[in-house]
Design a protein around this motif. Structure first.
Motif, short mmCIF file in Angstrom:
data_model
loop_
_atom_site.label_atom_id
_atom_site.label_comp_id
_atom_site.label_asym_id
_atom_site.label_seq_id
_atom_site.Cartn_x
_atom_site.Cartn_y
_atom_site.Cartn_z
N MET A 176 -12.59 -7.90 10.13
CA MET A 176 -12.34 -8.81 9.01
C MET A 176 -11.15 -9.74 9.22
O MET A 176 -11.03 -10.74 8.52
N GLY A 177 -10.26 -9.39 10.13
CA GLY A 177 -9.03 -10.17 10.26
C GLY A 177 -7.99 -9.71 9.25
O GLY A 177 -8.20 -8.74 8.50
N VAL A 178 -6.86 -10.40 9.20
CA VAL A 178 -5.76 -9.98 8.32
C VAL A 178 -5.41 -11.08 7.32
O VAL A 178 -4.27 -11.22 6.91
N GLY A 179 -6.39 -11.85 6.89
CA GLY A 179 -6.12 -12.91 5.93
C GLY A 179 -5.82 -12.40 4.54
O GLY A 179 -5.22 -13.10 3.73
N THR A 180 -6.24 -11.14 4.23
CA THR A 180 -6.01 -10.56 2.92
C THR A 180 -5.46 -9.14 3.08
O THR A 180 -5.28 -8.65 4.20
N ASP A 181 -5.23 -8.47 1.94
CA ASP A 181 -4.76 -7.09 1.97
C ASP A 181 -5.90 -6.08 2.06
O ASP A 181 -5.65 -4.87 2.13
N ILE A 182 -7.14 -6.56 2.04
CA ILE A 182 -8.29 -5.65 2.02
C ILE A 182 -8.30 -4.67 3.19
O ILE A 182 -8.61 -3.49 3.00
N PRO A 183 -7.95 -5.10 4.41
CA PRO A 183 -7.99 -4.14 5.53
C PRO A 183 -7.14 -2.90 5.31
O PRO A 183 -7.52 -1.81 5.75
N VAL A 184 -6.00 -3.03 4.66
CA VAL A 184 -5.15 -1.86 4.45
C VAL A 184 -5.58 -1.08 3.21
O VAL A 184 -5.37 0.13 3.12
#
Length: 223
Positions: free
Chosen positions: A82-90
């Motif tokens: 997804m990449g790190v453009g948002t906080d969703i990955p964490v």
């Protein structure tokens, strides 16, 4: 001890985008949002399973499977996808970490209520939802809060992994300190995380004393 004085006594660590207040706020945002999402998922499900007895085996197996997920590995995989453009990955791995203790403790708390209390409530004319809300939840509240407390402490402690993929939070002090061999920064970050986890522990202790009926607390103590 001198390293802690060096870190906390440096005014530069208390201001700017890399300062303690900003990193603490980021850490709290990760943790609070993850815990809220986990509560919205696990608490209603645990109440329903504990009250109806349906899906108990599936819930327990799913919770155990979620516990086995490696948080850091899952975080890295999500970032790659997804990449790190948002906080969703964490948020995803933290929610996966928080759901099991909330779900299992809520289910066990409701299921463990004395059947005589349940029967007496039905005998008084209460219906399913009323029995759950007025009888089962108040009695099971200590165990439900225990699940919330465990989840909150785990999330606060594990949210440091956000720094591994370039996100913020208190983990930045630990990761950046290790990368630059700035040991006061590393130890200071670890101390901040430990203090935050301790604050969460104390906070839930206060909440339990505030919301749990003294009669229920005495009953739990006798057991």
């Amino acid at each position: 001890m001198n390293w802690l004085i060096d870190f906390f006594g440096d005014p530069a660590n208390w201001s700017g985008p890399d300062g303690i207040p900003v990193r603490l706020l980021e850490h709290l945002q990760f943790s609070a949002l993850s815990l809220l999402l986990a509560v919205l998922i696990a608490l209603p499900l645990g109440l329903w399973i504990g009250h109806t007895g349906k899906g108990a085996l599936f819930a327990v197996l799913s919770a155990n499977a979620a516990r086995a997920l490696p948080t850091l590995g899952l975080l890295v995989l999500i970032v790659l996808l997804m990449g790190v453009g948002t906080d969703i990955p964490v948020l995803i791995p933290l929610v996966a970490l928080a759901v099991p203790p909330i779900l299992v403790n809520t289910y066990e708390g409701i299921r463990g209520v004395d059947p005589e209390l349940r029967d007496a409530a039905y005998g008084m004319g209460l219906r399913g939802g009323q029995v759950l809300g007025r009888v089962l939840v108040p009695v099971a509240l200590p165990l439900i809060l225990l699940g919330l407390r465990i989840a909150a402490i785990q999330v606060v402690s594990t949210a440091t992994v956000a720094a591994y993929v370039g996100l913020g939070g208190l983990g930045r002090f630990i990761i950046d300190g290790l990368a630059t061999k700035d040991f006061p920064r590393t130890i200071g970050g670890a101390v901040l995380v430990a203090l935050l986890a301790l604050a969460v522990q104390l906070g839930f202790t206060f909440i339990q004393r505030l919301v749990v009926s003294p009669g229920v607390s005495e009953r739990q103590a006798v057991r």
